[in-house]
Design a protein around this motif. Structure first.
Motif, short mmCIF file in Angstrom:
data_model
loop_
_atom_site.label_atom_id
_atom_site.label_comp_id
_atom_site.label_asym_id
_atom_site.label_seq_id
_atom_site.Cartn_x
_atom_site.Cartn_y
_atom_site.Cartn_z
N ASP A 216 3.18 -5.87 9.13
CA ASP A 216 1.90 -6.22 8.51
C ASP A 216 1.94 -6.11 7.00
OD1 ASP A 216 0.40 -6.63 10.99
OD2 ASP A 216 0.69 -4.49 11.29
N ARG A 217 2.59 -5.03 6.53
CA ARG A 217 2.60 -4.79 5.08
C ARG A 217 3.94 -4.20 4.66
NH1 ARG A 217 -1.82 -0.52 4.77
NH2 ARG A 217 -1.37 -0.36 2.55
N VAL A 218 4.27 -4.44 3.40
CA VAL A 218 5.41 -3.79 2.78
C VAL A 218 4.91 -2.99 1.59
CG1 VAL A 218 7.64 -4.07 1.61
CG2 VAL A 218 6.99 -5.64 3.46
N ILE A 219 5.29 -1.70 1.54
CA ILE A 219 5.01 -0.85 0.39
C ILE A 219 6.33 -0.72 -0.36
CG2 ILE A 219 4.08 1.36 -0.41
CD1 ILE A 219 2.17 -0.25 1.42
N LEU A 220 6.42 -1.25 -1.55
CA LEU A 220 7.65 -1.18 -2.35
C LEU A 220 7.48 -0.10 -3.41
CD1 LEU A 220 10.45 -2.37 -2.99
CD2 LEU A 220 9.29 -4.03 -4.48
N MET A 221 8.39 0.87 -3.42
CA MET A 221 8.28 1.99 -4.35
C MET A 221 9.39 1.95 -5.38
SD MET A 221 7.02 5.20 -2.05
CE MET A 221 6.65 6.09 -3.56
N ARG A 227 5.01 -0.03 -6.38
CA ARG A 227 5.18 -1.24 -7.20
C ARG A 227 4.50 -2.45 -6.53
NH1 ARG A 227 9.59 -3.20 -10.54
NH2 ARG A 227 8.72 -5.02 -11.59
N TYR A 228 4.46 -2.42 -5.20
CA TYR A 228 3.85 -3.54 -4.46
C TYR A 228 3.28 -3.00 -3.16
CZ TYR A 228 3.42 -7.89 -1.77
OH TYR A 228 2.94 -8.92 -1.00
N ASP A 229 2.12 -3.50 -2.79
CA ASP A 229 1.49 -3.15 -1.51
C ASP A 229 0.81 -4.41 -1.01
OD1 ASP A 229 0.00 -2.30 0.62
OD2 ASP A 229 -1.11 -0.74 -0.44
N GLY A 230 1.45 -5.08 -0.05
CA GLY A 230 0.87 -6.33 0.44
C GLY A 230 1.70 -6.93 1.54
N ASP A 231 1.43 -8.19 1.86
CA ASP A 231 2.11 -8.83 2.98
C ASP A 231 3.54 -9.21 2.58
OD1 ASP A 231 2.31 -12.01 2.45
OD2 ASP A 231 0.51 -11.20 1.50
N ASP A 239 10.52 -11.92 -7.22
CA ASP A 239 11.84 -11.32 -7.40
C ASP A 239 11.74 -9.80 -7.46
OD1 ASP A 239 13.28 -13.76 -7.50
OD2 ASP A 239 12.68 -14.05 -9.59
N LEU A 240 10.68 -9.25 -6.88
CA LEU A 240 10.46 -7.80 -6.97
C LEU A 240 11.53 -7.00 -6.23
CD1 LEU A 240 6.58 -7.39 -6.59
CD2 LEU A 240 7.99 -6.69 -8.54
N LEU A 241 11.97 -7.46 -5.07
CA LEU A 241 12.97 -6.69 -4.32
C LEU A 241 14.26 -6.50 -5.12
CD1 LEU A 241 12.57 -7.94 -0.62
CD2 LEU A 241 11.98 -5.70 -1.53
N PRO A 242 14.91 -7.58 -5.57
CA PRO A 242 16.14 -7.36 -6.36
C PRO A 242 15.87 -6.61 -7.66
CG PRO A 242 15.54 -9.70 -6.30
CD PRO A 242 14.68 -9.01 -5.31
N ALA A 243 14.69 -6.81 -8.26
CA ALA A 243 14.35 -6.09 -9.49
C ALA A 243 14.29 -4.59 -9.25
CB ALA A 243 13.03 -6.60 -10.06
N GLY A 245 16.17 -3.10 -6.97
CA GLY A 245 17.43 -2.65 -6.40
C GLY A 245 17.50 -2.72 -4.89
N ILE A 246 16.71 -3.61 -4.28
CA ILE A 246 16.71 -3.78 -2.83
C ILE A 246 17.18 -5.20 -2.51
CG2 ILE A 246 15.29 -3.83 -0.74
CD1 ILE A 246 15.64 -1.06 -1.86
N ARG A 247 18.08 -5.33 -1.53
CA ARG A 247 18.58 -6.66 -1.18
C ARG A 247 17.52 -7.46 -0.43
NH1 ARG A 247 23.52 -5.71 0.69
NH2 ARG A 247 24.57 -6.69 -1.05
N GLU A 248 17.32 -8.71 -0.88
CA GLU A 248 16.46 -9.64 -0.15
C GLU A 248 17.16 -10.09 1.13
OE1 GLU A 248 14.26 -12.36 -3.45
OE2 GLU A 248 16.40 -12.67 -3.23
N PRO A 249 16.42 -10.60 2.11
CA PRO A 249 17.08 -11.30 3.22
C PRO A 249 18.01 -12.39 2.68
CG PRO A 249 14.75 -10.98 3.71
CD PRO A 249 14.96 -10.55 2.27
N LEU A 250 19.19 -12.51 3.26
CA LEU A 250 20.19 -13.44 2.73
C LEU A 250 19.69 -14.87 2.68
CD1 LEU A 250 23.57 -12.22 4.27
CD2 LEU A 250 22.44 -11.50 2.18
N TYR A 251 18.95 -15.28 3.71
CA TYR A 251 18.48 -16.66 3.74
C TYR A 251 17.48 -16.92 2.62
CZ TYR A 251 14.40 -14.73 6.23
OH TYR A 251 13.29 -14.00 6.56
N VAL A 252 16.71 -15.90 2.24
CA VAL A 252 15.76 -16.05 1.13
C VAL A 252 16.52 -16.24 -0.18
CG1 VAL A 252 14.01 -14.83 -0.26
CG2 VAL A 252 13.90 -14.78 2.25
#
Length: 569
Positions: A216-221, A227-231, A239-243, A245-252
């Motif tokens: 339902d939601r991802v909380i990015l810390m 840093r992010y709280d939403g769907d 580009d918040l995930l790589p920013a 230091g978290i790997r995005e899904p490869l297909y993304v």
């Protein structure tokens, strides 16, 4: 009130007594029953501390000072003890072995019921109901050490579910599981959440693996803040995930490399429902055609030769069945397969911890059976999967220096070598800390550092990146690659399919004590038969290439990995 959150943080902050700076700052977060929430972020971002606040380990076991407020089930969490909180929040630990109490699976599930003096009849009924819910009915009479990693996790989940908790908290549930079992774990969590209506909180940095089922939601810390709280769909359009230091899904990432502009309506967070227009599929095909074939290196001379190795443990478990593997000098190789396939047993036989009953084992043409464990250790370094089984010193610096001191290397030479290795492994700021103050992932880096500092001819690493975020994963793997460039042979026993693809051109696949494939990493993960038999997981690039009408999924994977390596450099 009906919409009252089960968990509510209001301007919440926390600072451990032993630390100079807070770990959490101004946390405002509501979680409701029935929600499935992923909390992601790099190591040290505060996600584990946030989890410990929810389950009561902070401040009951880890003292410190809090600001703001935290309510759980409408009550002030600061006034609730661990027992009271455990009746609302059930925690499934990263290390399943650390959660077992009973001598059998049934006893372990029944532990909380016994503490509550539940009569024997209702207790048996509840254990049977929970065992069926988490699918461990067939192993109720087994000892915990006799069951697989995936089954252990199910038992841990069953043990916390007997209390009809409102919140299920999973701390890195995928860290020690093979890819197929990890998929099953995510499916199980999804099914339990739907059946019980609990709030489910998953602490994990392997975002793509968690998104195997919708959240339902991802909380990015990051740095102790949200840093992010939403769907998840909206998150993956940024580009918040790589920013962070978290790997995005490869297909993304592949879609972004191809210039496809992602939108929430495309449903990028859930691959089975990802929608691409014909023009966007053409963009992916054009990107693929514009990138050259990945280079394939010629084979080097043989370093290690294993031929028809056969090994059976004293208890009768036939772990290796005619295993033949050749490792070349200067190679970087992955050994993959399900839990219990024989991978770790093979490494123990190579290092001399176990002796094969039959077969040939040679290093540089020398029969390894003529060398002692110590003599083998001068040529072959081994990093175990569980760091607690390797550490013997109190201080981090002394642990990493131990091997050099045992070899009577001069102290003036030891210090620069140890400090250089600690820097590469992200441990230099903690060099004077006690090992006991480190997290599981940090302890893992200490054990890797203690072997890397010796610069052996060949190094065997059992799950080197388990529990590591992208930053530390990349630091460790880049260091291993640099060692590899200097001529050290690196063999990785891993469940991490991306690690295999990105860093090791070749993969040896074990299943039921046998080698069932010895191919390039891309070939392995684009062969559905091998994937199914060895309990691996097809890369999401396989599915993306099919969606876009690209016939050669193996070459698409190779070109993506080559491009990704360039970008990340």
């Amino acid at each position: 009130m009906e919409n009252e959150p089960i968990i509510r943080f209001q301007d919440f902050g926390f600072q451990y007594t032993a630390q100079a700076e807070p770990t959490l700052y101004h946390i405002n977060l509501d979680i409701h029953k029935g929600e499935k929430v992923l909390i992601a972020g790099p190591s040290g971002c505060g996600k584990s501390t946030l989890a410990h606040c929810i389950n009561g380990l902070v401040p009951n076991s880890y003292p410190g000072k809090s600001t703001g407020s935290l309510t759980i089930g409408g009550k002030n969490a600061q006034n609730m003890g661990l027992f009271e909180l455990s009746q609302t929040v059930g925690t499934v630990l990263q290390d399943s072995d650390g959660q077992f109490i009973g001598l059998t699976v049934a006893e372990d599930i029944a532990f909380a019921l016994e503490n509550d003096c539940v009569p024997v009849g209702p207790m048996h009924d509840t254990v049977a109901r929970i065992a069926e819910l988490v699918d461990v009915k067939q192993v109720l009479n087994h000892a915990p050490h006799e069951i697989s990693g995936g089954q252990k996790q199910r038992v841990g989940l069953g043990g916390v579910m007997v209390g009809n908790v409102d919140v299920l908290l999973f701390d890195e549930p995928l860290a020690n599981l093979d890819p197929a079992t990890g998929k099953q774990a995510i499916v199980l969590i999804d099914e339990i959440q739907k059946r019980t209506g609990c709030a489910v909180i998953i602490i994990e940095h392997r975002v793509e693996d968690v998104l195997y089922r919708p959240v339902d939601r991802v909380i990015l810390m990051e740095d102790g803040r949200i840093r992010y709280d939403g769907d998840p769909d909206s998150l993956l359009c940024t580009d918040l995930l790589p920013a962070c230091g978290i790997r995005e899904p490869l297909y993304v990432t592949a879609l972004k490399y191809a210039g496809v502009a992602l939108t929430k309506a495309m449903r990028p967070s859930y691959l089975p429902e990802l929608t691409l227009s014909d023009a966007q599929k053409e963009q992916v095909r054009c990107w693929y055609e514009q990138h050259p074939n990945a280079e394939v290196n010629a084979a080097a001379p043989v370093l290690l030769r294993a031929e028809n190795l056969d090994f059976t443990y004293d208890g009768g478990h036939h772990a290796l069945r005619g295993v033949s593997v050749t490792v070349h000098k200067g190679e970087m190789l992955s050994i993959v397969g399900t839990n219990g396939a024989g991978k770790s047993t093979f490494s123990k036989v190579v290092c001399g911890f176990e002796k094969a009953q039959s077969g040939i084992l040679e290093l540089n043409g020398i029969d390894l059976n003529t060398l002692s464990i110590k003599e083998r250790a001068d040529h072959i370094g081994y990093v175990m999967q569980n760091p607690n089984q390797m550490i013997s010193k109190t201080q981090i610096y002394d642990e990493v220096a131990l091997g050099l001191r045992n070899r009577q290397v001069p102290e003036e030479e030891i210090r620069p070598r140890v400090e250089e290795t600690l820097k590469i492994c992200g441990l230099y700021p903690f060099r004077n800390w006690p090992v006991s103050a480190l997290s599981y992932g940090q302890k893992k880096r200490v054990t890797i550092a203690s072997i890397l500092v010796l610069k052996p001819e060949m190094i065997l690493l059992d799950e080197p990146t388990a529990g590591q975020d992208l930053k530390h994963y990349t630091e460790i793997m880049d260091f291993l690659r640099e060692l590899n460039r200097q001529g050290i042979t690196v063999v990785l026993i891993t469940h991490d399919m991306h690690l295999m693809l990105e860093y090791t051109p070749r993969a040896v696949v074990f299943h039921a004590g046998k080698v069932i494939a010895d191919k390039s990493a891309a070939e392995v993960l684009n062969d559905p038969q091998i994937v199914a038999e060895a309990h691996l997981k097809e890369t999401s690039l396989y599915h993306l290439s099919a969606l876009c009408g690209i016939d050669n999924s193996e070459e698409f994977t190779r070109r993506f990995i080559a491009r990704d390596r360039e970008v990340r450099k």
